[in-house]
Design a protein around this motif. Structure first.
Motif, PDB file in Angstrom:
ATOM      1  N   VAL A 215       0.842  -1.196   0.000  1.00 39.53           N
ATOM      2  CA  VAL A 215       0.000   0.000   0.000  1.00 39.53           C
ATOM      3  C   VAL A 215       0.876   1.244   0.000  1.00 39.53           C
ATOM      4  N   GLU A 216       0.575   2.162  -0.918  1.00 42.13           N
ATOM      5  CA  GLU A 216       1.252   3.455  -0.948  1.00 42.13           C
ATOM      6  C   GLU A 216       0.225   4.576  -0.907  1.00 42.13           C
ATOM      7  N   ALA A 217       0.662   5.741  -0.448  1.00 43.62           N
ATOM      8  CA  ALA A 217      -0.176   6.932  -0.521  1.00 43.62           C
ATOM      9  C   ALA A 217      -0.278   7.376  -1.977  1.00 43.62           C
ATOM     10  N   GLU A 218      -1.470   7.800  -2.393  1.00 43.93           N
ATOM     11  CA  GLU A 218      -1.662   8.269  -3.771  1.00 43.93           C
ATOM     12  C   GLU A 218      -0.697   9.389  -4.141  1.00 43.93           C
ATOM     13  N   LEU A 219      -0.322  10.196  -3.151  1.00 45.07           N
ATOM     14  CA  LEU A 219       0.556  11.331  -3.443  1.00 45.07           C
ATOM     15  C   LEU A 219       1.989  10.905  -3.716  1.00 45.07           C
ATOM     16  N   TYR A 220       2.378   9.705  -3.279  1.00 40.10           N
ATOM     17  CA  TYR A 220       3.757   9.227  -3.469  1.00 40.10           C
ATOM     18  C   TYR A 220       3.761   7.767  -3.947  1.00 40.10           C
ATOM     19  N   GLY A 229       5.508   0.310 -14.265  1.00 42.22           N
ATOM     20  CA  GLY A 229       5.952   1.109 -15.397  1.00 42.22           C
ATOM     21  C   GLY A 229       5.112   2.347 -15.628  1.00 42.22           C
ATOM     22  N   LYS A 230       4.587   2.928 -14.562  1.00 40.67           N
ATOM     23  CA  LYS A 230       3.756   4.126 -14.661  1.00 40.67           C
ATOM     24  C   LYS A 230       4.568   5.382 -14.360  1.00 40.67           C
ATOM     25  N   THR A 231       3.950   6.523 -14.587  1.00 38.03           N
ATOM     26  CA  THR A 231       4.607   7.810 -14.306  1.00 38.03           C
ATOM     27  C   THR A 231       3.665   8.725 -13.524  1.00 38.03           C
ATOM     28  N   LEU A 232       2.937   8.151 -12.576  1.00 36.52           N
ATOM     29  CA  LEU A 232       2.041   8.974 -11.763  1.00 36.52           C
ATOM     30  C   LEU A 232       2.859  10.007 -10.996  1.00 36.52           C
ATOM     31  N   MET A 234       4.340  12.591  -8.141  1.00 38.75           N
ATOM     32  CA  MET A 234       4.590  12.517  -6.701  1.00 38.75           C
ATOM     33  C   MET A 234       4.741  13.938  -6.200  1.00 38.75           C
ATOM     34  N   ARG A 235       3.859  14.320  -5.280  1.00 39.91           N
ATOM     35  CA  ARG A 235       3.861  15.710  -4.850  1.00 39.91           C
ATOM     36  C   ARG A 235       3.020  15.902  -3.607  1.00 39.91           C
ATOM     37  N   GLY A 236       3.269  17.023  -2.927  1.00 41.39           N
ATOM     38  CA  GLY A 236       2.401  17.467  -1.856  1.00 41.39           C
ATOM     39  C   GLY A 236       2.716  16.889  -0.490  1.00 41.39           C
ATOM     40  N   ASP A 237       1.969  17.369   0.498  1.00 40.41           N
ATOM     41  CA  ASP A 237       2.111  16.907   1.873  1.00 40.41           C
ATOM     42  C   ASP A 237       1.100  15.792   2.137  1.00 40.41           C
ATOM     43  N   THR A 238       1.592  14.657   2.571  1.00 40.09           N
ATOM     44  CA  THR A 238       0.723  13.538   2.907  1.00 40.09           C
ATOM     45  C   THR A 238       0.747  13.273   4.396  1.00 40.09           C
ATOM     46  N   LEU A 239      -0.376  12.826   4.923  1.00 43.39           N
ATOM     47  CA  LEU A 239      -0.434  12.428   6.333  1.00 43.39           C
ATOM     48  C   LEU A 239       0.519  11.263   6.584  1.00 43.39           C
ATOM     49  N   ALA A 240       0.756  10.475   5.535  1.00 45.87           N
ATOM     50  CA  ALA A 240       1.643   9.316   5.649  1.00 45.87           C
ATOM     51  C   ALA A 240       3.064   9.690   5.244  1.00 45.87           C
ATOM     52  N   GLU A 241       3.643  10.671   5.938  1.00 44.74           N
ATOM     53  CA  GLU A 241       4.989  11.125   5.548  1.00 44.74           C
ATOM     54  C   GLU A 241       6.038  10.039   5.721  1.00 44.74           C
ATOM     55  N   GLY A 242       5.747   9.043   6.557  1.00 41.06           N
ATOM     56  CA  GLY A 242       6.691   7.955   6.754  1.00 41.06           C
ATOM     57  C   GLY A 242       6.882   7.078   5.527  1.00 41.06           C
ATOM     58  N   ILE A 243       5.944   7.132   4.566  1.00 39.63           N
ATOM     59  CA  ILE A 243       6.092   6.373   3.324  1.00 39.63           C
ATOM     60  C   ILE A 243       6.119   7.303   2.113  1.00 39.63           C
ATOM     61  N   ALA A 244       6.409   8.584   2.344  1.00 43.71           N
ATOM     62  CA  ALA A 244       6.493   9.549   1.239  1.00 43.71           C
ATOM     63  C   ALA A 244       7.897   9.507   0.643  1.00 43.71           C
ATOM     64  N   GLU A 262       0.318  -7.467  -5.356  1.00 42.73           N
ATOM     65  CA  GLU A 262      -0.387  -6.278  -5.830  1.00 42.73           C
ATOM     66  C   GLU A 262       0.009  -5.076  -4.983  1.00 42.73           C
ATOM     67  N   ILE A 263      -0.056  -3.898  -5.608  1.00 42.03           N
ATOM     68  CA  ILE A 263       0.163  -2.644  -4.882  1.00 42.03           C
ATOM     69  C   ILE A 263      -1.086  -1.787  -5.038  1.00 42.03           C
ATOM     70  N   MET A 264      -1.626  -1.332  -3.924  1.00 45.31           N
ATOM     71  CA  MET A 264      -2.806  -0.471  -3.916  1.00 45.31           C
ATOM     72  C   MET A 264      -2.419   0.941  -3.487  1.00 45.31           C
ATOM     73  N   LEU A 265      -3.165   1.922  -3.972  1.00 43.46           N
ATOM     74  CA  LEU A 265      -2.957   3.317  -3.598  1.00 43.46           C
ATOM     75  C   LEU A 265      -4.131   3.795  -2.764  1.00 43.46           C
ATOM     76  N   VAL A 266      -3.851   4.605  -1.748  1.00 46.91           N
ATOM     77  CA  VAL A 266      -4.912   5.128  -0.875  1.00 46.91           C
ATOM     78  C   VAL A 266      -4.846   6.646  -0.830  1.00 46.91           C
ATOM     79  N   SER A 267      -6.015   7.264  -0.754  1.00 37.85           N
ATOM     80  CA  SER A 267      -6.119   8.723  -0.725  1.00 37.85           C
ATOM     81  C   SER A 267      -5.896   9.258   0.680  1.00 37.85           C
ATOM     82  N   GLU A 268      -5.736  10.565   0.770  1.00 39.83           N
ATOM     83  CA  GLU A 268      -5.561  11.194   2.080  1.00 39.83           C
ATOM     84  C   GLU A 268      -6.796  11.025   2.955  1.00 39.83           C
ATOM     85  N   ASP A 269      -7.989  11.147   2.361  1.00 37.11           N
ATOM     86  CA  ASP A 269      -9.223  10.938   3.126  1.00 37.11           C
ATOM     87  C   ASP A 269      -9.283   9.526   3.692  1.00 37.11           C
ATOM     88  N   GLN A 270      -8.865   8.554   2.893  1.00 35.25           N
ATOM     89  CA  GLN A 270      -8.892   7.164   3.351  1.00 35.25           C
ATOM     90  C   GLN A 270      -7.883   6.917   4.469  1.00 35.25           C
TER      91      GLN A 270
END
Length: 413
Positions: A215-220, A229-232, A234-244, A262-270
């Protein structure tokens, strides 16, 4: 998005083996807690599966990171111990290295990026480390640490891309599978990838069919990008700074490609919802990164339905001010705390009338602001801003309906 199963070598020829993790477990046994791994029946009912929580937030430094840090420090030669070590970290690795470095009599310097939560900086200093704040990102802090360490003859203790670090983190999985042999799914936060790499090796060896989800934060989404092989961005302040982390490890990426499903992405609200749920339901504090696994399960209940899921609460180092903000925002999302703006005719008794109506509706008034001057209302009108507490969203809707029926124009701000 699943990782192509045909690409998996199932751990062959990787730089970390099951024997390395067993050796790490023996090396750290006397100085690191075997934390509880307990079922959360309430979270399981909410998510439609069975959930076990590994409470690594209850380690002495409130993070799993001290496992790998201690394993790496114990491998230093006497001369390397004398010269000292340096590490870059957004907080938890720093505290693990600082704490065990002090225990072992090893001088420790920690480079932390600008914006690291103050609780992590102060805790690192409290453990006796020399803290240097440098770099806008972990990568910039790491570059400074490498250069400074070379100049001073110090050994760099990398937070994730080191076989000994990975082996130490993998001891978490040994304990989880020993405590709950029936686990069929492990959900693990990913920053640089050290934890999930270490966890995947003994998990895959013990149960080849066990599902390993990162699991990764959507922002990072750095590891997501590397593996898929994506290019999403990476930016901003995330609550999950430990995995930024913007640049995942080379060693860890190779292991994840081989062993993770599998790797899933989670939003800040989540992530915020998961932090709040752990506090309200389990009465335990997890930082954003520590709650990321639960965030993924709560956001993908159909995927996890009926599974026996193991979650690692990786850390609990979060500022109390931030906890208060997260809890308040969650109350607002649930409709339990709401700011209303009400347009009133500017004549005596209007404020009292609203107060009585709210009381009769069972709403609790938290704050009141009565504004005549600084609004765009007509001169004979006034703006009432009131923060109210309600039981839930349905109760809030009832309050709004009562205000409307009484002729008051109210809107949620």
């Amino acid at each position: 998005m699943p990782i192509d199963p045909e690409s998996k070598r199932m751990g062959a020829n990787l730089p970390v083996a099951l024997g390395d993790i067993n050796a790490a477990a023996a090396a750290i046994r006397d100085a690191v807690l075997v934390t509880a791994c307990e079922e959360s029946r309430t979270l399981g009912e909410i998510c439609g599966c069975r959930i076990w929580l590994k409470f690594e937030n209850l380690q002495f430094t409130s993070s799993f990171k001290e496992r790998g840090a201690l394993n790496r420090l114990r491998a230093l030669s006497p001369e390397e111990r004398r010269r000292g070590v340096i590490a870059m970290s957004a907080g938890n690795h720093a505290q693990g290295v600082a704490y065990h470095g002090k225990r072992l009599g090893i001088p420790v310097t920690i480079v932390m990026p600008i914006g690291t939560p103050m609780v992590k900086i102060e805790n690192t200093r409290r453990h006796g480390a020399d803290v240097v704040i440098s770099g806008a990102t972990l990568e910039e802090a790491g570059e400074f640490a490498r250069k400074h360490g070379e100049e001073q003859g110090m050994t760099l203790i990398h937070p994730y891309d080191d076989p000994l670090i990975i082996a130490g983190q993998g001891t978490v999985a040994l304990e989880m599978l020993r405590a709950v042999p029936s686990l069929d799914t492990l959900v693990v936060p990913i920053g640089g990838g050290g934890l999930i790499s270490g966890v995947a090796i003994p998990a895959r060896a013990a149960r080849p069919d066990l599902q390993i989800i990162g699991v990764e934060a959507e922002l990072y989404p750095s590891m997501y990008n590397a593996v898929y092989g994506k290019t999403l961005p990476m930016r901003g302040d995330t609550l999950a700074e430990g995995i930024a982390v913007k640049s995942p490890g080379k060693i860890t990426t190779a292991i994840i490609r081989d062993l993770v499903d599998e790797i899933m992405l989670v939003s800040e609200d989540q992530i915020e919802r998961a932090v709040a749920s752990l506090i309200s339901i389990e009465k335990t504090v997890a930082e954003g990164a520590g709650a990321a696994g639960l965030a993924a399960v709560m956001a993908n209940t159909e995927w996890f339905a009926g599974r026996n899921v193991g979650l690692i609460l990786t850390g609990g180092n979060i500022d109390t001010r931030l906890i208060a903000s997260v809890l308040t925002r969650e109350l607002a999302r649930e409709g339990r705390l709401t700011q209303l703006a009400i347009d009133l005719v500017d004549r005596p008794g209007q404020l009292a009338a609203v107060s009585i109506l709210l009381a009769e509706a069972g709403a609790n008034i938290i704050e009141v602001s009565h504004q005549r001057t600084f609004s765009d209302l007509p001169a004979k009108a006034t703006l009432l801003e009131v923060v109210i507490e309600t039981r839930d969203r349905a109760h809030l809707d009832d309050v709004l309906a009562r205000l409307g029926a009484a002729g008051f124009k109210a809107r949620c701000v």
